[in-house]
Design a protein around this motif. Structure first.
Motif, short mmCIF file in Angstrom:
data_model
loop_
_atom_site.label_atom_id
_atom_site.label_comp_id
_atom_site.label_asym_id
_atom_site.label_seq_id
_atom_site.Cartn_x
_atom_site.Cartn_y
_atom_site.Cartn_z
N MET A 1 -2.63 -1.40 49.43
CA MET A 1 -3.43 -2.39 48.71
C MET A 1 -3.35 -2.07 47.21
N ARG A 2 -3.14 -3.10 46.41
CA ARG A 2 -3.05 -2.93 44.97
C ARG A 2 -4.43 -2.64 44.37
N LEU A 3 -4.45 -2.01 43.20
CA LEU A 3 -5.70 -1.70 42.51
C LEU A 3 -6.52 -2.96 42.28
N VAL A 4 -5.86 -4.04 41.87
CA VAL A 4 -6.58 -5.29 41.61
C VAL A 4 -7.25 -5.81 42.89
N ASP A 5 -6.62 -5.62 44.04
CA ASP A 5 -7.23 -6.04 45.31
C ASP A 5 -8.50 -5.25 45.60
N HIS A 6 -8.49 -3.95 45.28
CA HIS A 6 -9.69 -3.12 45.45
C HIS A 6 -10.83 -3.61 44.55
N LEU A 7 -10.46 -4.08 43.36
CA LEU A 7 -11.48 -4.55 42.43
C LEU A 7 -12.05 -5.90 42.86
N ILE A 8 -11.25 -6.73 43.52
CA ILE A 8 -11.71 -8.05 43.96
C ILE A 8 -12.50 -7.94 45.26
N GLU A 9 -11.98 -7.20 46.22
CA GLU A 9 -12.63 -7.08 47.52
C GLU A 9 -13.86 -6.20 47.43
N ARG A 10 -14.96 -6.69 47.95
CA ARG A 10 -16.19 -5.89 47.99
C ARG A 10 -16.74 -5.95 49.40
N SER A 11 -17.04 -4.79 49.93
CA SER A 11 -17.64 -4.74 51.25
C SER A 11 -19.10 -5.17 51.14
N PRO A 12 -19.71 -5.54 52.26
CA PRO A 12 -21.14 -5.85 52.22
C PRO A 12 -21.97 -4.68 51.67
N TYR A 13 -21.57 -3.46 51.98
CA TYR A 13 -22.31 -2.29 51.48
C TYR A 13 -22.20 -2.18 49.96
N GLU A 14 -21.00 -2.42 49.43
CA GLU A 14 -20.85 -2.36 47.98
C GLU A 14 -21.64 -3.48 47.31
N ARG A 15 -21.64 -4.67 47.90
CA ARG A 15 -22.42 -5.77 47.34
C ARG A 15 -23.91 -5.41 47.27
N ILE A 16 -24.41 -4.78 48.31
CA ILE A 16 -25.81 -4.37 48.34
C ILE A 16 -26.07 -3.30 47.28
N PHE A 17 -25.19 -2.31 47.19
CA PHE A 17 -25.34 -1.26 46.18
C PHE A 17 -25.33 -1.85 44.77
N HIS A 18 -24.38 -2.73 44.51
CA HIS A 18 -24.25 -3.37 43.20
C HIS A 18 -25.54 -4.11 42.85
N ALA A 19 -26.04 -4.90 43.76
CA ALA A 19 -27.23 -5.72 43.51
C ALA A 19 -28.48 -4.84 43.35
N VAL A 20 -28.64 -3.84 44.20
CA VAL A 20 -29.83 -2.99 44.13
C VAL A 20 -29.86 -2.21 42.81
N MET A 21 -28.73 -1.66 42.40
CA MET A 21 -28.70 -0.92 41.14
C MET A 21 -29.00 -1.84 39.96
N TYR A 22 -28.46 -3.03 40.01
CA TYR A 22 -28.73 -4.01 38.95
C TYR A 22 -30.23 -4.29 38.86
N GLU A 23 -30.88 -4.48 40.01
CA GLU A 23 -32.30 -4.83 40.04
C GLU A 23 -33.20 -3.66 39.69
N VAL A 24 -32.84 -2.46 40.10
CA VAL A 24 -33.66 -1.28 39.76
C VAL A 24 -33.76 -1.14 38.24
N VAL A 25 -32.62 -1.20 37.58
CA VAL A 25 -32.63 -1.11 36.12
C VAL A 25 -33.36 -2.32 35.53
N GLY A 26 -33.15 -3.49 36.13
CA GLY A 26 -33.80 -4.71 35.66
C GLY A 26 -35.32 -4.65 35.75
N ILE A 27 -35.86 -4.11 36.84
CA ILE A 27 -37.32 -4.00 37.00
C ILE A 27 -37.89 -3.06 35.95
N ILE A 28 -37.25 -1.92 35.81
CA ILE A 28 -37.74 -0.91 34.87
C ILE A 28 -37.77 -1.46 33.44
#
Length: 147
Positions: A1-28
Motif C-alpha cells: 500500500m502506498r503512503l498516500v493510501d495510508h493517509l486516505i484510509e482511516r479505520s473506525p478506531y482512527e476516526r474515533i481517536f481523531h475525533a476524541v482528541m479534537y474534542e478534548v482540546v476543543g472542550i478545554i
C-alpha cells in the motif's frame, strides 16, 4: 500500500481517536470563550462545551467519513484551499446542528445562540484547519518511519 493510501484510509478506531482528541482540546479551550461571550460561569460553559462536543464528535465522524470517501473517489490532494473548504463545510454543518442545542441548554434565544456559535466559529474554524494539518503531518511522519 502506498503512503498516500495510508493517509486516505482511516479505520473506525482512527476516526474515533481523531475525533476524541479534537474534542478534548476543543472542550478545554472553548469553555472560557463560551463563558466570556455568554456571561455564564465557567462550570455552565463547560457543560455546554461538553454537550456541543458530543454533538460535534458525532458530526466529525460522519463528515470526515464522507469526506474521505470523496477524496478516495476523486483523488484530490489536501491543498490549502481544500483544507479551508473542508473546515468551512464542517463548521457550517455544525452551526445548523448546535444552535438549537445551545439555545435550549443555555436558555438563550436562537439569535443569541447563533451569535455565541458565531464567536465559537471564529475560534474553531482556524482550530479545525490547524488541528487536521498537524494530525496529518504527525501521521505522515509516523507512517514514513514504519514503511
Amino acid at each position: 500500500m502506498r503512503l498516500v493510501d495510508h493517509l486516505i484510509e482511516r479505520s473506525p478506531y482512527e476516526r474515533i481517536f481523531h475525533a476524541v482528541m479534537y474534542e478534548v482540546v476543543g472542550i478545554i479551550t472553548s469553555a472560557p470563550i463560551i463563558a466570556l461571550f455568554s456571561g455564564k460561569n465557567l462550570s455552565e460553559s463547560g457543560i455546554i462545551a461538553l454537550i456541543v462536543s458530543i454533538v460535534a464528535t458525532i458530526w466529525n465522524y460522519v463528515y470526515n467519513y464522507l469526506y474521505d470517501k470523496l477524496r478516495k473517489q476523486y483523488h484530490f490532494r489536501k491543498s490549502a484551499a481544500v483544507r479551508v473548504i473542508h473546515g468551512a463545510g464542517f463548521e457550517v454543518g455544525l452551526v445548523f446542528i448546535s444552535v438549537p442545542i445551545i439555545s435550549l441548554t443555555m436558555g438563550l434565544t436562537l439569535w443569541d445562540a447563533f451569535k455565541l456559535e458565531f464567536a465559537m466559529l471564529l475560534y474553531f474554524f482556524p482550530y479545525t484547519i490547524v488541528y487536521n494539518w498537524i494530525y496529518d503531518k504527525i501521521k505522515s511522519y509516523a507512517i514514513a518511519r514504519l514503511v
